[in-house]
Design an enzyme around this catalytic site. Structure first.
Site, PDB file in Angstrom:
ATOM      1  N   HIS A 147    -133.428  18.743  -9.173  1.00 48.27           N
ATOM      2  CA  HIS A 147    -134.159  19.896  -9.704  1.00 48.27           C
ATOM      3  C   HIS A 147    -135.554  19.966  -9.090  1.00 48.27           C
ATOM      4  O   HIS A 147    -135.953  19.089  -8.327  1.00 48.27           O
ATOM      5  CB  HIS A 147    -134.217  19.870 -11.233  1.00 48.27           C
ATOM      6  CG  HIS A 147    -134.928  18.698 -11.821  1.00 48.27           C
ATOM      7  ND1 HIS A 147    -134.456  17.393 -11.754  1.00 48.27           N
ATOM      8  CD2 HIS A 147    -136.103  18.601 -12.519  1.00 48.27           C
ATOM      9  CE1 HIS A 147    -135.274  16.573 -12.374  1.00 48.27           C
ATOM     10  NE2 HIS A 147    -136.294  17.277 -12.842  1.00 48.27           N
ATOM     11  N   HIS A 149    -138.742  19.855 -10.253  1.00 46.14           N
ATOM     12  CA  HIS A 149    -139.955  19.178 -10.704  1.00 46.14           C
ATOM     13  C   HIS A 149    -140.470  18.244  -9.619  1.00 46.14           C
ATOM     14  O   HIS A 149    -139.706  17.548  -8.951  1.00 46.14           O
ATOM     15  CB  HIS A 149    -139.691  18.397 -11.999  1.00 46.14           C
ATOM     16  CG  HIS A 149    -139.429  19.291 -13.175  1.00 46.14           C
ATOM     17  ND1 HIS A 149    -138.852  18.832 -14.344  1.00 46.14           N
ATOM     18  CD2 HIS A 149    -139.661  20.615 -13.368  1.00 46.14           C
ATOM     19  CE1 HIS A 149    -138.739  19.833 -15.202  1.00 46.14           C
ATOM     20  NE2 HIS A 149    -139.221  20.925 -14.634  1.00 46.14           N
ATOM     21  N   ASP A 151    -141.874  15.411  -9.518  1.00 45.23           N
ATOM     22  CA  ASP A 151    -141.557  13.983  -9.536  1.00 45.23           C
ATOM     23  C   ASP A 151    -140.143  13.708  -9.057  1.00 45.23           C
ATOM     24  O   ASP A 151    -139.717  12.548  -8.988  1.00 45.23           O
ATOM     25  CB  ASP A 151    -141.790  13.383 -10.933  1.00 45.23           C
ATOM     26  CG  ASP A 151    -140.886  13.968 -12.002  1.00 45.23           C
ATOM     27  OD1 ASP A 151    -140.605  15.175 -11.945  1.00 45.23           O
ATOM     28  OD2 ASP A 151    -140.461  13.215 -12.900  1.00 45.23           O
ATOM     29  N   HIS A 152    -139.400  14.759  -8.681  1.00 44.72           N
ATOM     30  CA  HIS A 152    -138.074  14.597  -8.093  1.00 44.72           C
ATOM     31  C   HIS A 152    -137.977  15.230  -6.708  1.00 44.72           C
ATOM     32  O   HIS A 152    -137.089  14.874  -5.933  1.00 44.72           O
ATOM     33  CB  HIS A 152    -137.007  15.209  -9.006  1.00 44.72           C
ATOM     34  CG  HIS A 152    -136.837  14.474 -10.300  1.00 44.72           C
ATOM     35  ND1 HIS A 152    -135.792  13.613 -10.549  1.00 44.72           N
ATOM     36  CD2 HIS A 152    -137.613  14.437 -11.412  1.00 44.72           C
ATOM     37  CE1 HIS A 152    -135.919  13.090 -11.764  1.00 44.72           C
ATOM     38  NE2 HIS A 152    -137.022  13.577 -12.300  1.00 44.72           N
ATOM     39  N   HIS A 204    -132.336  21.198 -18.662  1.00 42.82           N
ATOM     40  CA  HIS A 204    -133.655  20.646 -18.322  1.00 42.82           C
ATOM     41  C   HIS A 204    -134.400  21.657 -17.464  1.00 42.82           C
ATOM     42  O   HIS A 204    -135.574  21.958 -17.718  1.00 42.82           O
ATOM     43  CB  HIS A 204    -133.487  19.318 -17.604  1.00 42.82           C
ATOM     44  CG  HIS A 204    -134.775  18.623 -17.297  1.00 42.82           C
ATOM     45  ND1 HIS A 204    -135.588  18.108 -18.276  1.00 42.82           N
ATOM     46  CD2 HIS A 204    -135.401  18.375 -16.119  1.00 42.82           C
ATOM     47  CE1 HIS A 204    -136.659  17.564 -17.724  1.00 42.82           C
ATOM     48  NE2 HIS A 204    -136.566  17.713 -16.414  1.00 42.82           N
ATOM     49  N   ASP A 228    -132.544  14.313 -14.424  1.00 41.87           N
ATOM     50  CA  ASP A 228    -133.111  14.338 -15.769  1.00 41.87           C
ATOM     51  C   ASP A 228    -132.150  14.935 -16.793  1.00 41.87           C
ATOM     52  O   ASP A 228    -132.575  15.418 -17.842  1.00 41.87           O
ATOM     53  CB  ASP A 228    -134.427  15.124 -15.776  1.00 41.87           C
ATOM     54  CG  ASP A 228    -135.600  14.288 -15.280  1.00 41.87           C
ATOM     55  OD1 ASP A 228    -135.378  13.109 -14.948  1.00 41.87           O
ATOM     56  OD2 ASP A 228    -136.722  14.817 -15.202  1.00 41.87           O
ATOM     57  N   HIS A 266    -134.893   8.097 -14.357  1.00 38.79           N
ATOM     58  CA  HIS A 266    -136.062   7.405 -14.930  1.00 38.79           C
ATOM     59  C   HIS A 266    -135.649   6.084 -15.577  1.00 38.79           C
ATOM     60  O   HIS A 266    -134.507   5.924 -16.022  1.00 38.79           O
ATOM     61  CB  HIS A 266    -136.744   8.272 -15.996  1.00 38.79           C
ATOM     62  CG  HIS A 266    -137.436   9.474 -15.462  1.00 38.79           C
ATOM     63  ND1 HIS A 266    -138.770   9.488 -15.104  1.00 38.79           N
ATOM     64  CD2 HIS A 266    -136.974  10.734 -15.221  1.00 38.79           C
ATOM     65  CE1 HIS A 266    -139.109  10.691 -14.678  1.00 38.79           C
ATOM     66  NE2 HIS A 266    -138.030  11.464 -14.732  1.00 38.79           N
TER      67      HIS A 266
END
Length: 360
Positions: A147, A149, A151-152, A204, A228, A266
């Site tokens: 996705h 975001h 942090d990905h 998400h 996520d 995570h």
């Protein structure tokens, strides 16, 4: 005619309704209690509004990228060798290497060891991923992004520029940076012996995908890279969907085999299992897993992977069909408490309880 700042007359209806509610509450004989109620309502709405504004800034503007860069710098300083000690899994000609990035994220390098070709899932930190690529001596040919975001997806630009033939895969609905090859539900990415299927799992984010590495070509277990959507004993927040949407996505992965290895985005295992113990304190499978996880984390070892069979036994977000879980959460949502929860209502209540547990 609309009031200044009100772009259309239909906005008068909710505005006048809110004003009427305020007046009724303040005129109530129990005005102190009414004011407290009003303050609570306004604070709850303000928190939601502030979150939506912050989320939009993070996902749709350059401010989100700056925030990600700050996270990256802090994590590199705090964890120069990564937040956790990981162990690769080697199957018959296929290697899965977890890469600890940021403060609790995982990227994954999937390698065809015979062809020396690699795919990376969610390359948050391009520096850490590139170090693993060089250490393994492989060619990176594809980035699989679950996705948008940061942090990905934060490493997409640097890695795709460094590796000229590298393709960036993901959902076209999600605004993934530097996307070159859009994927839809059930599309397959083939790299050497690697056969990786994309599964649409919105909730998400609107375009969230998970990736299923087929175990049949190398006669080993299939591997689910869940981003996520699903964690060890937990699931992701529903930022761009409803509880029903998230439930459908979780059911998508529930249909996979018990021996499927779960590689989440995570390291949340200890916190998630702590919450699962609040919901189902007598669940022996959860207790055994918690003891193992605590031993792992005392030595800063990764808890990945688990299996979907394990998750079915203790992950409350995968157990919304279980009567024991519904009984543990108390009376149903109806006015008399006699009604049972729908699975979506149960999922939503679990999410709220998880947030309260985390805030304590």
């Amino acid at each position: 005619m609309a009031w200044p700042g009100w772009s259309a007359p239909w906005l008068w209806v909710p505005g006048c309704g809110l004003l009427l509610l305020v007046l009724v509450l303040l005129a109530s004989p129990r005005s102190c209690r009414a004011r407290r109620t009003l303050r609570g309502l306004l604070m709850a709405r303000s928190k939601r509004l502030l979150f939506r504004i912050g989320y939009s800034l993070y996902t749709r503007t350059w401010l989100g990228y700056l925030f990600y860069r700050q996270q990256l710098r802090r994590a590199r300083n705090r964890y120069p060798k990564g937040h956790s000690r990981t162990q690769p899994r080697l199957f018959n000609g296929v290697k899965v290497l977890p890469i600890p990035v940021l403060s609790d994220n995982y990227s994954y390098l999937i390698i065809d060891t015979q062809a020396r070709l690699a795919v990376v899932v969610d390359p948050s930190d391009p520096q850490a991923v590139q170090a693993s690529i060089e250490k393994e001596g492989v060619d990176l040919v594809a980035i699989l992004c679950t996705h948008k975001h940061w942090d990905h997806s934060g490493g997409n630009r640097d890695l795709s520029r460094r590796h000229q033939d590298c393709r960036v895969y993901g959902s076209p609905q999600d605004g993934i940076p530097y996307l070159t090859h859009p994927l839809c539900h059930q599309d397959v990415v083939s790299v050497g012996r690697l056969q990786i299927r994309a599964l649409a799992t919105p909730g998400h984010t609107q375009g969230h995908l998970v990736y299923l590495l087929d175990g049949e070509p190398y006669k080993g277990p299939s591997c689910l890279f869940s981003g996520d959507l699903l964690f060890l004993s937990g699931c992701g927040r529903t930022f761009e969907g409803t509880a029903e949407t998230m439930l459908t996505s979780l059911d998508t992965v529930l249909g996979l085999g018990d021996d499927t290895l779960l590689w989440p985005g995570h390291e949340y295992a200890e916190e998630n299992l702590g919450f699962a113990g609040v919901v189902e304190p007598e669940n022996l499978a959860r207790e055994r897993k918690m003891q193992w996880v605590q031993r792992q984390r005392m030595e800063r070892k990764s808890t990945c992977p688990s299996t979907l069979g394990e998750e079915r036994s203790y992950n409350p977000f995968l157990r919304t069909h279980c009567l024991v879980l519904q009984e543990a959460l108390g009376p149903g949502p109806g006015p008399t408490g006699d009604d049972s929860y729908s699975r979506a209502e149960l999922l939503e209540k679990l999410r709220r309880l998880k947030d309260l547990h985390k805030s304590k």
